[in-house]
Motif scaffolding. Structure first.
Motif, PDB file in Angstrom:
ATOM      1  N   ASN A   2       0.826  -1.197   0.000  1.00  0.00           N
ATOM      2  CA  ASN A   2       0.000   0.000   0.000  1.00  0.00           C
ATOM      3  C   ASN A   2       0.870   1.260   0.000  1.00  0.00           C
ATOM      4  OD1 ASN A   2       0.812   0.511   2.722  1.00  0.00           O
ATOM      5  ND2 ASN A   2      -0.887  -0.755   3.493  1.00  0.00           N
ATOM      6  N   ASP A   3       0.209   2.427  -0.077  1.00  0.00           N
ATOM      7  CA  ASP A   3       0.943   3.683  -0.180  1.00  0.00           C
ATOM      8  C   ASP A   3       1.805   3.951   1.045  1.00  0.00           C
ATOM      9  OD1 ASP A   3      -0.205   4.079  -2.626  1.00  0.00           O
ATOM     10  OD2 ASP A   3      -1.710   5.515  -1.938  1.00  0.00           O
ATOM     11  N   ALA A   4       1.284   3.637   2.238  1.00  0.00           N
ATOM     12  CA  ALA A   4       2.041   3.878   3.465  1.00  0.00           C
ATOM     13  C   ALA A   4       3.301   3.016   3.508  1.00  0.00           C
ATOM     14  CB  ALA A   4       1.152   3.604   4.680  1.00  0.00           C
ATOM     15  N   GLN A   5       3.184   1.769   3.088  1.00  0.00           N
ATOM     16  CA  GLN A   5       4.348   0.881   3.068  1.00  0.00           C
ATOM     17  C   GLN A   5       5.381   1.353   2.048  1.00  0.00           C
ATOM     18  OE1 GLN A   5       2.047  -2.662   2.252  1.00  0.00           O
ATOM     19  NE2 GLN A   5       2.379  -3.471   4.328  1.00  0.00           N
ATOM     20  N   PHE A   6       4.902   1.829   0.897  1.00  0.00           N
ATOM     21  CA  PHE A   6       5.820   2.305  -0.136  1.00  0.00           C
ATOM     22  C   PHE A   6       6.553   3.551   0.340  1.00  0.00           C
ATOM     23  CE2 PHE A   6       6.670   4.781  -4.057  1.00  0.00           C
ATOM     24  CZ  PHE A   6       7.510   3.873  -4.689  1.00  0.00           C
ATOM     25  N   LEU A   7       5.846   4.480   1.008  1.00  0.00           N
ATOM     26  CA  LEU A   7       6.483   5.680   1.526  1.00  0.00           C
ATOM     27  C   LEU A   7       7.509   5.326   2.596  1.00  0.00           C
ATOM     28  CD1 LEU A   7       6.753   8.738   1.736  1.00  0.00           C
ATOM     29  CD2 LEU A   7       4.802   8.729   3.307  1.00  0.00           C
ATOM     30  N   ALA A   8       7.175   4.382   3.460  1.00  0.00           N
ATOM     31  CA  ALA A   8       8.125   3.954   4.495  1.00  0.00           C
ATOM     32  C   ALA A   8       9.383   3.385   3.854  1.00  0.00           C
ATOM     33  CB  ALA A   8       7.466   2.923   5.408  1.00  0.00           C
ATOM     34  N   TRP A   9       9.215   2.652   2.769  1.00  0.00           N
ATOM     35  CA  TRP A   9      10.384   2.105   2.054  1.00  0.00           C
ATOM     36  C   TRP A   9      11.216   3.233   1.451  1.00  0.00           C
ATOM     37  CZ3 TRP A   9      11.464   2.437  -3.222  1.00  0.00           C
ATOM     38  CH2 TRP A   9      12.587   1.707  -3.648  1.00  0.00           C
ATOM     39  N   LEU A  10      10.574   4.234   0.857  1.00  0.00           N
ATOM     40  CA  LEU A  10      11.315   5.360   0.285  1.00  0.00           C
ATOM     41  C   LEU A  10      12.149   6.074   1.337  1.00  0.00           C
ATOM     42  CD1 LEU A  10       8.712   7.059  -2.105  1.00  0.00           C
ATOM     43  CD2 LEU A  10      10.848   5.952  -2.787  1.00  0.00           C
ATOM     44  N   GLN A  11      11.626   6.124   2.566  1.00  0.00           N
ATOM     45  CA  GLN A  11      12.310   6.823   3.645  1.00  0.00           C
ATOM     46  C   GLN A  11      13.369   5.961   4.329  1.00  0.00           C
ATOM     47  OE1 GLN A  11       8.700   7.676   5.802  1.00  0.00           O
ATOM     48  NE2 GLN A  11       8.670   9.812   5.117  1.00  0.00           N
ATOM     49  N   SER A  12      13.406   4.673   4.035  1.00  0.00           N
ATOM     50  CA  SER A  12      14.281   3.739   4.743  1.00  0.00           C
ATOM     51  C   SER A  12      15.713   3.789   4.223  1.00  0.00           C
ATOM     52  CB  SER A  12      13.735   2.314   4.601  1.00  0.00           C
ATOM     53  OG  SER A  12      14.654   1.371   5.124  1.00  0.00           O
ATOM     54  N   SER A  13      16.664   3.817   5.137  1.00  0.00           N
ATOM     55  CA  SER A  13      18.082   3.767   4.755  1.00  0.00           C
ATOM     56  C   SER A  13      18.509   2.354   4.387  1.00  0.00           C
ATOM     57  CB  SER A  13      18.943   4.285   5.913  1.00  0.00           C
ATOM     58  OG  SER A  13      18.740   3.480   7.080  1.00  0.00           O
ATOM     59  N   ALA A  14      17.651   1.370   4.668  1.00  0.00           N
ATOM     60  CA  ALA A  14      17.976  -0.026   4.365  1.00  0.00           C
ATOM     61  C   ALA A  14      17.456  -0.446   2.989  1.00  0.00           C
ATOM     62  CB  ALA A  14      17.384  -0.942   5.441  1.00  0.00           C
ATOM     63  N   ALA A  15      16.852   0.480   2.249  1.00  0.00           N
ATOM     64  CA  ALA A  15      16.295   0.132   0.945  1.00  0.00           C
ATOM     65  C   ALA A  15      17.405  -0.097  -0.074  1.00  0.00           C
ATOM     66  CB  ALA A  15      15.383   1.251   0.465  1.00  0.00           C
ATOM     67  N   LEU A 454       7.377  14.061  -0.195  1.00  0.00           N
ATOM     68  CA  LEU A 454       6.919  15.013  -1.204  1.00  0.00           C
ATOM     69  C   LEU A 454       6.997  14.460  -2.617  1.00  0.00           C
ATOM     70  CD1 LEU A 454       8.321  18.388   0.167  1.00  0.00           C
ATOM     71  CD2 LEU A 454       6.264  17.126   0.787  1.00  0.00           C
ATOM     72  N   LEU A 455       7.469  13.243  -2.781  1.00  0.00           N
ATOM     73  CA  LEU A 455       7.448  12.604  -4.093  1.00  0.00           C
ATOM     74  C   LEU A 455       6.024  12.364  -4.582  1.00  0.00           C
ATOM     75  CD1 LEU A 455      10.361  10.050  -3.608  1.00  0.00           C
ATOM     76  CD2 LEU A 455      10.300  11.862  -5.318  1.00  0.00           C
ATOM     77  N   THR A 456       5.054  12.486  -3.681  1.00  0.00           N
ATOM     78  CA  THR A 456       3.654  12.283  -4.070  1.00  0.00           C
ATOM     79  C   THR A 456       3.015  13.561  -4.601  1.00  0.00           C
ATOM     80  OG1 THR A 456       2.878  12.770  -1.828  1.00  0.00           O
ATOM     81  CG2 THR A 456       3.389  10.471  -2.343  1.00  0.00           C
ATOM     82  N   LEU A 457       3.701  14.705  -4.540  1.00  0.00           N
ATOM     83  CA  LEU A 457       3.135  15.955  -5.031  1.00  0.00           C
ATOM     84  C   LEU A 457       2.904  15.890  -6.543  1.00  0.00           C
ATOM     85  CD1 LEU A 457       5.245  18.665  -3.137  1.00  0.00           C
ATOM     86  CD2 LEU A 457       2.858  18.031  -2.709  1.00  0.00           C
ATOM     87  N   GLU A 458       1.957  16.710  -7.013  1.00  0.00           N
ATOM     88  CA  GLU A 458       1.656  16.791  -8.446  1.00  0.00           C
ATOM     89  C   GLU A 458       1.684  18.242  -8.898  1.00  0.00           C
ATOM     90  OE1 GLU A 458      -2.190  14.974  -8.820  1.00  0.00           O
ATOM     91  OE2 GLU A 458      -1.339  12.974  -9.099  1.00  0.00           O
ATOM     92  N   LEU A 459       1.976  18.450 -10.178  1.00  0.00           N
ATOM     93  CA  LEU A 459       1.919  19.792 -10.741  1.00  0.00           C
ATOM     94  C   LEU A 459       0.535  20.388 -10.537  1.00  0.00           C
ATOM     95  CD1 LEU A 459       3.755  19.668 -14.199  1.00  0.00           C
ATOM     96  CD2 LEU A 459       4.617  20.566 -12.044  1.00  0.00           C
TER      97      LEU A 459
END
Length: 498
Positions: A2-15, A454-459
């Motif tokens: 889900n979106d929350a899991q994907f955002l947590a992965w983006l923020q993770s230093s272990a990715a 903020l990668l989820t922002l749109e024009l």
């Protein structure tokens, strides 16, 4: 995922971030999909595509930058993808055997430990070309999918044996006044005003040097036939394209142009459109318009003429969906709140900084209700004097001014006219006032490096920005005008207008 899991992965230093690239090319005459990645990755038998190796030869930083034009003219967004070519092992990719131009390219981000289905699309666009970059790399030049609309609305010609056999068939959409139709068959006095099915001729009458004359209409063919030989210039006022129903708003006409005109292979389908965005734009902007062309006008330019009449523009999301955005403050929708913790710091200093400042405008003049055939008053002898002005002037105009702004900034009170496809004075008045209200005060654009959230922002998205600098302590309203995501770091350079 889900979106929350994907955002947590983006923020993770272990990715273990990996970007997958799927680029189409014509290789030695065969349409082929080329699979590349920033790390070695091979799909499993259960994945789609199955058992596929993505060669670890791509370098992706800021793959693509999305941007709104503050001038309202729209633009194709661009980017580059670097491919390893050490020792010339891929020289052939830039040779005659590989054709990349105008082929699709998609990019996805995920973790090398994930199944292919969990990767998320981050770009969906077009390859403009390929070129060497030094002696050890190649660059794929990227464009957004608007490139597909950069093609003529129609290339259909009259044909036959008349002197105008090479003339393009006219194109009409929405409501247009006093156009000059194309003589289709001089022997039968048949004239064409639209290359497909049309809604029909307004008031069911043609004009000969401005005077009404009898005619019969064939709306299904976009033609009329006069009942007597004309003495002078033949003109019509019509409602145009009706191939799947009549349309006359900027949103509906842009959708019609993108999906039913231009080169058949490059036309959009509903899968290429942000339908929710287009519906919302249409509901907010119901102003009637019209456009007529007898020359080689391309789809993208036509859409921008219509949308530009409202200070709006056509853009593509990074997922390859066509969207309509008006530059306006405040922006539409619930604002996304941006605080100092969303801004990356460099050596203890925020990356937020001014990027530009707009010109102050004290007056706005718009042209509207275009007369598509300007005629000499001397040829209009059969018309009342009060009517002649409607045929001798190309535009009606409206001007909105702000006396205080003109005085404060010592500006010229007579602005340059901006032409629109609007039809009514009420709509032109409202749009001129909207533009004046927007630009009669100094506006500043800012940029900062943002965190993964903020990668989820749109024009075009509304934002409220807080910062101890630049008068933003209590928060300021803005609109997102540029996004440059760096998928290696999970950061994004955000540009906004306040």
């Amino acid at each position: 995922m889900n979106d929350a899991q994907f955002l947590a992965w983006l923020q993770s230093s272990a990715a273990y971030r990996c970007v997958l690239i799927e680029a189409a090319a014509r290789v030695n005459g065969v349409e082929t999909m080329v699979y590349m990645a920033t790390r070695s990755y091979t799909t499993s038998p259960a994945d789609s595509p199955a058992n596929t190796q993505y060669l670890p030869i791509a370098t992706v930083d800021t793959l693509f930058t999305e941007r709104l034009s503050l001038e309202g003219d729209g633009a194709l967004s661009t980017g580059d993808l670097e491919i390893d070519n050490t020792a010339g092992v891929r020289d052939a990719w830039a040779g005659a055997g590989y054709v990349w131009k105008n082929r699709e390219i998609r990019a996805y981000i995920g973790d090398i430990r994930w199944p292919r289905a969990d990767f998320r699309m981050i770009f969906n666009g077009i390859v403009a070309d390929i070129a060497p970059s030094g002696d050890s790399a190649l660059l794929l030049k990227l464009r957004d999918k608007l490139q597909r609309l950069n093609t003529a609305i129609t290339e259909a010609k009259l044909g036959g044996e008349t002197e105008q056999k090479d003339a393009l068939l006219p194109f009409a959409i929405g409501q247009v006044s006093n156009i000059t139709p194309l003589p289709i068959n001089p022997a039968t006095l048949t004239y064409g005003y639209h290359c497909a099915s049309a809604e029909g001729v307004i008031a069911n009458e043609a004009r000969d040097n401005g005077a009404p004359v009898a005619m019969t209409s064939n709306a299904a063919a976009g033609t009329v036939t006069l009942e007597s030989t004309p003495a002078g210039a033949v003109t019509l006022s019509v409602k145009g394209d009706n191939t799947v129903g009549y349309c006359d708003t900027a949103a509906t006409m842009s959708r019609r142009l993108a999906t039913r005109y231009g080169k058949a292979a490059d036309r959009f389908t509903d899968a290429d459109l942000d339908l929710a965005n287009i519906a919302a734009f249409d509901a907010a902007h119901p102003q009637p318009m019209g456009l007529y062309s007898t020359d080689r006008l391309n789809v993208l330019a036509a859409c921008q003429m219509l949308l530009g009449s409202l200070g709006a523009q056509l853009v593509m999301s990074r997922l390859g969906l066509m969207r309509l955005i008006q530059v306006a403050l405040p922006g539409t929708g619930t604002p996304f709140v941006i605080r100092p913790e969303h801004m990356v710091e460099t050596q203890g200093t925020s990356t937020l900084q001014p990027a530009g400042r707009t010109e102050v405008v004290g007056a706005v003049k718009l042209g509207f209700a275009k007369n598509w055939t300007v005629q000499d008053a001397g040829t209009l002898a059969n018309l009342p004097e009060s009517h002649k002005a409607l045929f001798t002037e190309e535009w009606l105009t409206t001007t909105k001014t702000d006396a205080a702004t003109l005085a404060t900034y010592r500006l010229n009170a007579e602005p340059v006219q901006i032409d629109t496809m609007l039809l009514t004075r009420a709509d032109a008045d409202a749009e001129a006032q909207r533009r004046l209200d927007l630009w009669k005060v100094p506006r500043t654009t800012y940029e900062f490096d943002g965190v993964p959230e903020l990668l989820t922002l749109e024009l075009g998205q509304a934002v409220t920005v807080y910062s101890p600098r630049f008068g933003m302590a209590a928060g300021v309203s803005g609109i997102v005008i540029s996004l440059a995501p760096d998928w290696n770091t999970g950061r994004v350079k955000v540009g906004f207008l306040v």
